[in-house]
Design an enzyme around this catalytic site. Structure first.
Site, PDB file in Angstrom:
ATOM      1  N   THR A 263      84.304  27.924  70.402  1.00 18.76           N
ATOM      2  CA  THR A 263      83.352  27.102  69.647  1.00 18.76           C
ATOM      3  C   THR A 263      83.195  25.728  70.276  1.00 18.76           C
ATOM      4  O   THR A 263      82.099  25.182  70.335  1.00 18.76           O
ATOM      5  CB  THR A 263      83.828  26.932  68.198  1.00 18.76           C
ATOM      6  OG1 THR A 263      85.216  26.679  68.199  1.00 18.76           O
ATOM      7  CG2 THR A 263      83.573  28.182  67.409  1.00 18.76           C
ATOM      8  N   THR A 264      84.310  25.167  70.769  1.00 18.21           N
ATOM      9  CA  THR A 264      84.245  23.836  71.379  1.00 18.21           C
ATOM     10  C   THR A 264      83.438  23.909  72.673  1.00 18.21           C
ATOM     11  O   THR A 264      82.600  23.059  72.945  1.00 18.21           O
ATOM     12  CB  THR A 264      85.670  23.328  71.680  1.00 18.21           C
ATOM     13  OG1 THR A 264      86.510  23.686  70.592  1.00 18.21           O
ATOM     14  CG2 THR A 264      85.700  21.844  71.837  1.00 18.21           C
TER      15      THR A 264
ATOM     16  N   ASP B  82      91.161  32.882  65.068  1.00 21.69           N
ATOM     17  CA  ASP B  82      90.719  32.896  66.462  1.00 21.69           C
ATOM     18  C   ASP B  82      91.475  33.954  67.247  1.00 21.69           C
ATOM     19  O   ASP B  82      90.899  34.702  68.031  1.00 21.69           O
ATOM     20  CB  ASP B  82      90.955  31.519  67.116  1.00 21.69           C
ATOM     21  CG  ASP B  82      89.895  30.527  66.690  1.00 21.69           C
ATOM     22  OD1 ASP B  82      89.035  30.929  65.899  1.00 21.69           O
ATOM     23  OD2 ASP B  82      89.939  29.371  67.134  1.00 21.69           O
TER      24      ASP B  82
ATOM     25  N   ASP C 150      90.111  22.638  66.040  1.00 16.02           N
ATOM     26  CA  ASP C 150      89.223  23.783  66.198  1.00 16.02           C
ATOM     27  C   ASP C 150      87.790  23.275  66.061  1.00 16.02           C
ATOM     28  O   ASP C 150      87.409  22.793  65.002  1.00 16.02           O
ATOM     29  CB  ASP C 150      89.558  24.810  65.099  1.00 16.02           C
ATOM     30  CG  ASP C 150      88.633  26.007  65.137  1.00 16.02           C
ATOM     31  OD1 ASP C 150      88.011  26.196  66.181  1.00 16.02           O
ATOM     32  OD2 ASP C 150      88.526  26.720  64.135  1.00 16.02           O
TER      33      ASP C 150
END
Length: 539
Positions: free
Chosen positions: A97-98, A402, A64
């Site tokens: 987020t990535t 998530d 994550d």
């Protein structure tokens, strides 16, 4: 006549480092790129895991993006601001987020040559980026489609897209179920808005508690229709199973009230001393009688309960829990319909919670857990996670967050964009077309955003082990013909239609990630001076 040579003026402390102009910009771009490279391999279903050791010797195993960056300790200021990005993304929409970090890194990398070699002023680049941002958001809006939030199968598919890239992929069916049920439980209807869409308040942070219990199997995890606490009743003789309990929630200690500050009492004779002890007893007894007047069967307080109070409440047939957390108490209040009372004297019949179906204390592993379960229409819930080890549970918890964020976003704004890099590719192709119509030097940085958008499908292909150049050209050709839903199958690295492949993501995530990425790129391009080693003023 020659002017006298002036000695150089040193106006800054020698211990400070200062990088200015070009150097500062290059160092910022390099730092941002380095951060992006760290988590580039964490995108898509074939993502690698990172193993991080924190200073305490704890282990974090995750892919994550946010969790990784949270653990990494960086010194460079530009890299620090990249970490902030993933945090904003995580708090705002919970997923993607990535993507944000990779996008921001790539936009800066693509803009670097114009800034450094072609010497374009950063302000012009920033104008172009801002223009690209507004055009990109329009494109995202075009390729998105509405979704029916009440259709469970469609919602599960959606959440599956978010979980598909994570470690819990093996149990994705189960996880989707948990996330969807939890979000639906805490959803509160605020009536309909003017446009006719229902408006919800969904607070997963406060009212969904994830309780991790090592042992058992991941498939044993479930969402309770109520709350679970890591507590046992205070007195061993109290009942550990109560059907249809009457719950009283308190925020005050059930102990003898001591004086606020130090109190000295002078005693002349022995009877007075006994009287003092007796008063203590009477006071506690009075408190307990006031509680028992509303005939509760379960009493839960955030503060302590003295031995004497335990005795009286036990005689009155109550099970008592003490020192619960404030947040837990709020959850219990939402679940049972009880009101948290601050003074025993103020207890009324209406403060008693009766919506709970079962109060039980169970031994799981070697700890006692209290369940308030089978509630009617609970507005808070607990997700009980079981699994092999602490590390696995921590990772599952992160992924579940998530998943819940995705479910929540879709309910708040029910619109989906195609996943698998399809949306990014659509934006890229459209921006590349528009760049040709721009005049002057603005079109270069504008084109740079279009190129940077391709980094998401490219990374997906690379992580799946495909050949990026060939497959990207195929994808680009498909998009140029107007097939907006073509994307990358992250498992095989092939071009597929997202409608058939079934990967859709909430539109908010896509919008937020592009906004955040471009805005941060603008911010870092504006910097032309970095001073490090600034002294603390306290010294």
């Amino acid at each position: 006549m020659q002017a006298p040579v002036q000695a150089p003026v040193v106006f800054m402390n020698t211990s400070q480092e200062r990088t200015t102009g070009r150097e500062a910009q290059i160092s910022n771009i390099t730092a941002a790129k380095a951060v992006a490279d760290v988590i580039r391999t964490c995108l898509g279903p074939k993502a690698m895991l990172k193993m991080l050791l924190d200073p305490m010797g704890g282990l974090v195993l995750t892919n994550d993006g946010h969790a990784i960056l949270r653990e990494i300790d960086v010194a460079h200021p530009a890299a620090k601001s990249m970490l902030e990005l993933s945090r904003t993304q995580d708090e705002e929409v919970g997923d993607g987020t990535t993507t944000v970090i990779i996008l921001a890194g790539d936009i800066l990398t693509q803009c670097a040559p114009y800034l450094i070699e072609k010497n374009i002023h950063p302000v012009i680049i920033i104008q172009a980026l801002k223009k690209a941002l507004s055009d990109a958001l329009e494109v995202i809006d075009e390729v998105s489609k509405p979704v029916d939030t009440e259709n469970d199968a469609a919602m599960k598919k959606l959440i599956q897209a978010s979980i598909g890239t994570k470690y819990v992929n093996h149990w994705s069916e189960k996880m989707c179920e948990l996330a969807l049920k939890a979000v639906k439980t805490v959803r509160i209807d605020l009536g309909t808005v003017a446009e006719g869409e229902p408006k919800y308040e969904i607070d997963t942070k406060r009212y969904v508690r994830i309780e991790k219990i090592p042992g058992g199997e991941v498939m044993d995890s479930r969402v309770l229709n109520g709350v679970m606490l890591n507590k046992d009743v205070v007195h061993p003789k109290m009942s550990r199973l109560v059907k249809d309990p009457r719950v009283v929630l308190l925020d005050c200690p059930l102990e003898y009230k001591k004086g606020e500050s130090q109190t000295n009492i002078e005693i002349q004779n022995e009877e007075d001393w006994e009287r003092i002890l007796q008063i203590e007893e009477e006071q506690v007894q009075l408190m307990c009688e006031q509680i028992l007047a509303v005939k509760p069967t379960v009493v839960i307080t955030e503060k302590g309960v003295s031995d004497l109070a335990q005795h009286f409440l036990l005689k009155g047939g109550c099970s008592v829990l003490r020192r619960t957390k404030k947040s837990d108490n709020n959850r219990i209040a939402r679940v049972t319909g009880a009101t948290i009372v601050n003074r025993v004297e103020d207890l009324k019949e209406t403060d008693v919670g009766t919506k709970c179906g079962l109060f039980k204390v169970e031994l799981i592993g070697d700890e006692y857990f209290t369940f308030l379960d089978e509630c009617e229409d609970p507005k808070a819930c607990t997700i009980m996670l079981r699994g092999g080890s602490k590390d696995i549970l921590n990772e599952i918890e992160r992924n579940l967050h998530d998943a819940m964020a995705v479910a929540r976003n879709v309910m708040l704004s029910p619109s989906l964009s195609p996943g698998g890099g399809a949306t990014e590719m659509a934006v890229s192709v459209r921006l590349a077309e528009k760049a040709k119509q721009l005049e002057g030097i603005q079109q270069w940085p504008y084109q740079a955003v279009a190129d940077a958008m391709e980094c998401i499908p490219r990374t997906l292909i690379q992580n799946a082990g495909g050949s990026p150049i060939r497959i990207l050209s195929q994808l680009r050709a498909k998009h140029a013909q107007g097939n907006h839903t073509m994307g990358i199958d992250g498992d095989n690295g092939k071009v597929v239609d997202m409608v058939d492949y079934g990967i859709w993501e909430p539109e908010v995530i896509k919008q937020q990630s592009i906004k955040t990425a471009i805005e941060s790129a603008c911010l870092l391009l504006r910097v032309d001076d970095i001073v490090s080693g600034v002294r603390n003023h306290e010294e």
